[in-house]
Design a protein around this motif. Structure first.
Motif, mmCIF file in Angstrom:
data_model
loop_
_atom_site.group_PDB
_atom_site.id
_atom_site.type_symbol
_atom_site.label_atom_id
_atom_site.label_comp_id
_atom_site.label_asym_id
_atom_site.label_seq_id
_atom_site.Cartn_x
_atom_site.Cartn_y
_atom_site.Cartn_z
ATOM 1 N N GLU A 20 -6.143 4.640 10.984
ATOM 2 C CA GLU A 20 -6.485 6.068 10.934
ATOM 3 C C GLU A 20 -5.569 6.871 11.857
ATOM 4 O O GLU A 20 -5.354 6.519 13.015
ATOM 5 N N GLY A 21 -4.989 7.922 11.305
ATOM 6 C CA GLY A 21 -4.079 8.762 12.064
ATOM 7 C C GLY A 21 -2.631 8.325 11.955
ATOM 8 O O GLY A 21 -1.733 9.015 12.430
ATOM 9 N N ASN A 22 -2.390 7.162 11.347
ATOM 10 C CA ASN A 22 -1.032 6.622 11.215
ATOM 11 C C ASN A 22 -0.700 6.285 9.760
ATOM 12 O O ASN A 22 -0.033 5.294 9.473
ATOM 13 N N LEU A 50 -2.085 5.030 2.872
ATOM 14 C CA LEU A 50 -1.616 3.723 3.344
ATOM 15 C C LEU A 50 -1.020 3.869 4.730
ATOM 16 O O LEU A 50 -0.456 4.907 5.065
ATOM 17 N N MET A 51 -1.107 2.816 5.524
ATOM 18 C CA MET A 51 -0.446 2.813 6.828
ATOM 19 C C MET A 51 1.036 3.089 6.609
ATOM 20 O O MET A 51 1.662 2.500 5.736
ATOM 21 N N HIS A 52 1.566 4.008 7.376
ATOM 22 C CA HIS A 52 2.968 4.392 7.253
ATOM 23 C C HIS A 52 3.855 3.243 7.719
ATOM 24 O O HIS A 52 3.608 2.648 8.777
ATOM 25 N N GLY A 53 4.888 2.921 6.951
ATOM 26 C CA GLY A 53 5.812 1.852 7.338
ATOM 27 C C GLY A 53 6.450 2.115 8.687
ATOM 28 O O GLY A 53 6.711 1.188 9.463
ATOM 29 N N GLY A 54 6.686 3.382 8.997
ATOM 30 C CA GLY A 54 7.255 3.727 10.294
ATOM 31 C C GLY A 54 6.316 3.394 11.442
ATOM 32 O O GLY A 54 6.761 3.096 12.548
ATOM 33 N N ALA A 55 5.006 3.411 11.174
ATOM 34 C CA ALA A 55 4.033 3.048 12.213
ATOM 35 C C ALA A 55 4.153 1.561 12.549
ATOM 36 O O ALA A 55 4.070 1.175 13.722
ATOM 37 N N TYR A 56 4.372 0.722 11.524
ATOM 38 C CA TYR A 56 4.604 -0.694 11.788
ATOM 39 C C TYR A 56 5.840 -0.867 12.673
ATOM 40 O O TYR A 56 5.847 -1.669 13.604
#
Length: 131
Positions: free
Chosen positions: A35-37, A43-49
């Motif tokens: 949540e928030g990313n 979907l979870m942002h690839g940049g967050a990974y």
């Protein structure tokens, strides 16, 4: 682990909600909420990974570098193999190579069910810290 808390994770990692769970030369672990990313479709942002991986890998390289030295990322790549839509993801960082002037770390990011979501590799160069 005390060293990581003294140094801090950086403003971006803190803004994203990253939390360190384990921190040593052999293994660094941190979590990040979905949540928030996320990207616009939920979907979870690839940049967050990648932020999770770079934070873990760079902090681990700086711990290895030691006092008076600074590790700086020079290459990072990520392969995303699955998406998270809720909960928390966990990054586990382990060294591939710990040299005098270069480090390589692999970070695996998994969901709460233990499924691998992303594999990240970061290379850091170690230099004397600026005076």
């Amino acid at each position: 682990m005390e060293w990581a808390f003294r140094r801090g994770m950086g403003a971006l990692a803190e803004k994203m909600g990253m939390e360190f769970l384990e921190f040593s030369l052999e293994r660094c672990v941190a979590t990040l909420p979905v949540e928030g990313n996320t990207q616009p479709v939920g979907l979870m942002h690839g940049g967050a990974y990648v932020v999770l991986g770079e934070s873990l890998g760079s902090m681990a390289a700086n711990l290895h570098a030691g006092p008076g030295r600074l590790a700086v990322g020079v290459d990072i790549n990520a392969t995303h193999t699955r998406s998270a839509t809720s909960g928390v993801v966990t990054g586990v960082c382990t060294p591939v190579h710990l040299g005098r002037s270069l480090t390589v770390h692999e970070i695996t990011v998994s969901d709460e069910q233990g499924r691998r979501l992303s594999t990240i590799r970061i290379t850091n160069i170690i230099r004397d810290a600026p005076v």
